[in-house]
Design an enzyme around this catalytic site. Structure first.
Site, PDB file in Angstrom:
ATOM      1  N   SER A  89       0.847  -1.198   0.000  1.00  0.00           N
ATOM      2  CA  SER A  89       0.000   0.000   0.000  1.00  0.00           C
ATOM      3  C   SER A  89       0.877   1.239   0.000  1.00  0.00           C
ATOM      4  CB  SER A  89      -0.899   0.061   1.247  1.00  0.00           C
ATOM      5  OG  SER A  89      -1.738  -1.051   1.358  1.00  0.00           O
ATOM      6  N   ASN A  90       0.293   2.330  -0.470  1.00  0.00           N
ATOM      7  CA  ASN A  90       0.814   3.669  -0.196  1.00  0.00           C
ATOM      8  C   ASN A  90      -0.247   4.406   0.611  1.00  0.00           C
ATOM      9  OD1 ASN A  90       2.886   3.218  -2.258  1.00  0.00           O
ATOM     10  ND2 ASN A  90       1.275   3.686  -3.738  1.00  0.00           N
TER      11      ASN A  90
END
Length: 796
Positions: A223-224
């Site tokens: 994820s970011n």
């Protein structure tokens, strides 16, 4: 006066009873997004369960089949199962043995018997009770034979569910960080025979494990998340970009909803299917997301065994007997009859025996390895997410994380209406201080825990099980036994920005590097290209140095930061690759005795000016193949001329060595690969990277994490051999707060709301994602009521 008070009390009670009697209502707006409103938690769960089943009954039923250890009975023992983060990581039989052991041991039932905080909070129990009612109501109204999704229409394994099914599913999600690397080794571990395998030297074993873990991390969920505070927002107080990279198929699909109990709760976002809460999203004052962290949720204990009686092991100078457990599962035979497979599984005081980790053998010979999973006794995560849904600011978020310690192997990134940006890696982490580690690590453990410092790879502990003092101690400040004191775990609150792209906590903001125990991850070590891209995106936009007008983030520029699809690898290396290509004598490179002419590739890459993986980009697929060959080893072997410098971690290493044979070889292989596949070197990305839904091919922008592209898309083959997106950008949300007024948000669920190929919401948001467009959120009652697509379902 008494009569007046009595009359008023009676009136209030009647009003409360009337409110409680209001049936749950589901209001559908564009793209099938449900806005569920109810007067209590049970009603809210009912609406959620009904709507989730309507969209994804087959995916949910398959999940309940898994956690009840019945895949082999209905689908055969040799089929593939996905109990963890990665897709199809084991067989149905091994999956069933793993979950049957947990069920036989009443792990989830024992947790449910405990009061909060170790057991579920009352509102959690109410919501899950309602969820079961809603799911079963949809199934009863529809009938198994009339399910529209052909994936399970008429299937014998689709059945009404119980509350225990839902809690088992939640528990399976919480423990998947240990299930992925260890499940097969746990259910196949048997005492050594005459031809027992020999253990490799400690350094070799550690290197193999590190390589496999690094490779697995590149091919699993990530994820970011970027939180922007008041100093970084133009015309607002706080903003959040949530960009989880979750699987596009199976039980880890996300599903979007808004959940409202007037006066108590109003939260919008997405959750893993089957969780009647929002895991990633926002309420009226706080927005948050999660990213996969660099904490290993498990540790191993190396126990010395008696060579004549290898199920005895030594602790504090005395021999102890391992416990044996007969685990039996039903299995469908080739002729359709049902048989049983029974296996003896082994455990120690520390936990189950395993003979492999991430596919690397850990032979049971003079010693054996036992697993302790920090999340095996964790249902607290449900309490965590229910409280996050009601948080009032980032300080409340921190308080929730500290007091529940339920988050499993995730960071939390959040912003609030007051203009604060939060990064916090506060979770269920093993209580391994630096001092405890150095006292107890084995030779293999020393290498894995201390010397393997790779971006995205957690430090894995292997302790000396001969000493009981090496077990994880209890800390009075922790929420449960064996957990690290949450106050020792890293967190950062700033007014410019804080973010994470799956590296450790060290550079949540490079202006304020964080320190923490080694068990939480590495520090002062190279960051991934994706982390560099996230930091540079934030810094350049806040400083106004990214070529866009103005300074500070707006909703448009925050969305653009993701869907520009820019590659940090190309920024750093493309010019050198073009120069190398042009300088090759006669344009010829020799690869494994094959001569390949690469001269055609030089002008194609030179013309790829924006370094993006948008649909129209040409040359991007060639560069992606080149970079994949160059970085095929899990441990970074890119020949940079300028090495990593801890004083300049966002810009180093840099300057690719164009004269390296590795660079030429990788480039030649990339050209060969495309030509062999019949792909023109200048083909636009839209011609190559696409998925098929209902017979229609949909082009998908974005690319590999290792390229430093924030919009991660990882294509590959599914279990049935079809090319698809395995995981990547899933529920993407942008939220903006101002000093007053409702949150301003937009989102897109990349694979759409429903896995049912007959649903109108099977591809609608996928096409939107393909076009780089977002769904403006309808959060207020007025916005919902104004939807031209509004449909209402009252569950009376």
């Amino acid at each position: 006066m008494i009569v007046a008070v009595l009359a008023m009390t009676t009136t209030m009670a009647a009003a409360t009873t009337a409110a409680a009697a209001d049936p749950p209502t589901i209001r559908y707006t564009e793209y099938g997004i449900p806005h569920i409103i109810a007067s209590d938690w049970e009603g809210l769960g009912t609406g959620y369960g009904y709507a989730a089943a309507k969209d994804n009954i087959c995916t949910l039923a398959d999940t309940y089949l898994m956690v009840n250890a019945q895949r082999s009975r209905y689908l055969g023992p040799d089929g593939k199962a996905s109990p963890g983060q990665n897709q199809n990581t084991t067989t149905n039989l091994n999956s069933d043995l793993y979950f049957q052991r947990i069920n036989d041991n009443r792990v989830v039932e024992r947790l449910l018997e405990q009061p909060a905080p170790n057991g579920p909070e009352p509102e959690v129990r109410d919501a899950i009770r309602g969820y079961v009612q809603g799911y079963n109501r949809y199934l009863a109204e529809t009938g198994v034979g009339n399910i529209t999704d052909p994936a399970c229409r008429g299937a014998a394994w689709v059945r009404p569910i119980t509350e225990l099914d839902v809690y088992r599913h939640a528990h399976a999600e919480i423990i998947m960080g240990a299930a992925d690397p260890l499940l097969d080794g746990e259910v196949t571990a048997q005492p050594p025979g005459a031809a027992a395998a020999q253990a490799l030297p400690a350094e070799d074993t550690a290197k193999q494990i590190a390589d496999r873990v690094a490779a697995a991390r590149q091919q699993s969920m990530g994820s970011n998340a970027l939180a922007v505070g008041s100093q970084g927002v133009s015309g607002g107080t706080g903003m959040l970009l949530a960009n989880p990279h979750f699987p596009w198929q199976g039980k880890n699909r996300m599903w979007q909803s808004q959940l409202t109990i007037p006066g108590k709760l109003d939260v919008s976002g997405a959750s893993l299917l089957g969780f009647p809460a929002v895991n990633i999203g926002h309420n009226n004052d706080v927005a948050w997301s999660h990213t996969v962290a660099t904490v290993s949720p498990f540790g191993l204990f190396d126990v010395q065994v008696d060579p004549l009686h290898p199920t005895k092991y030594l602790v504090d100078g005395a021999w102890e007997d391992m416990t044996s457990q007969q685990v039996a599962v039903d299995v469908r035979n080739p002729d359709g009859s049902i048989g049983k497979v029974t296996r003896t599984l082994w455990a120690t005081r520390y936990g189950p025996i395993t003979t492999s980790m991430q596919g690397v053998p850990l032979p049971w010979v003079v010693s054996a390895h036992a697993v302790r999973d920090v999340n095996m006794d964790n249902l607290r995560a449900l309490n965590t997410w229910f409280r996050l849904d009601q948080a009032t600011d980032v300080h409340d978020v921190v308080h929730t994380l500290e007091t529940t310690q339920g988050v499993p192997f995730f960071n939390t990134v959040a912003t609030d209406r007051a203009g604060n940006a939060l990064y916090a890696d506060i979770q269920a982490a093993p209580n391994i201080t630096d001092e405890h580690a150095q006292s107890c690590l084995t030779a293999t453990g020393q290498v894995l825990f201390n010397q393997v410092k790779l971006a995205n790879v957690p430090p894995i502990s292997i302790f000396d099980g001969k000493r009981s003092a090496c077990d994880w101690p209890d800390d009075p400040n922790a929420a449960a036994p064996g957990l690290l004191d949450p106050h020792k775990q890293p967190r950062l609150i700033r007014t410019d920005f804080a973010g994470n792209a799956n590296d450790s906590a060290w550079l949540a903001n490079p202006e304020q590097p964080l320190t923490y125990p080694r068990v939480m991850g590495d520090s002062a070590s190279p960051r991934s290209l994706r982390t560099q891209q996230l930091i540079l995106t934030a810094q350049n936009r806040i400083n106004g140095t990214d070529g866009l007008p103005g300074r500070g983030f707006t909703p448009e520029t925050l969305r653009q930061s993701l869907f520009s699809d820019r590659s940090r690898a190309a920024d750093l290396a493309l010019d050198t690759v073009v120069s190398m290509c042009r300088s090759v004598p006669f344009g010829l490179i020799v690869v494994d005795a094959t001569v390949v002419n690469v001269s055609e590739a030089c002008p194609i890459l030179a013309a790829w000016k924006d370094h993006s993986y948008t649909l129209g980009s040409r040359g991007s697929w060639l560069f992606a193949n080149f970079w994949s060959y160059l970085t095929s080893a899990p441990i970074d072997t890119v020949p940079w001329r300028v090495p990593f410098d801890a004083h300049d971690p966002v810009h180093t290493p840099n300057s690719l060595d164009g004269g390296s044979s590795a660079v030429r070889d990788a480039f030649g292989r990339a050209v060969i690969a495309l030509r062999t596949a019949g792909i023109p070197l200048n083909a636009p990305l839209s011609d190559i990277q696409k998925i098929t839904r209902g017979g229609e091919q949909i082009p998908i922008h974005g690319s590999l994490s290792k390229l430093g592209v924030l919009n991660v898309i990882e294509p590959g083959q599914t279990a049935d051999g079809k090319l698809d997106v395995l995981f990547g950008s899933s529920f993407v949300q942008q939220v903006k707060f101002t000093a007053d007024g409702p949150p301003q948000a937009s989102s897109v669920l990349a694979y759409s709301q429903s896995a049912d190929s007959t649903s109108p919401h099977y591809t609608d948001q996928t096409k939107l994602f393909s076009a780089g467009q977002w769904v403006p959120e309808r959060f207020t009652a007025a916005e919902i009521a104004a939807s031209p697509a509004l449909e209402t379902k009252v569950l009376d």
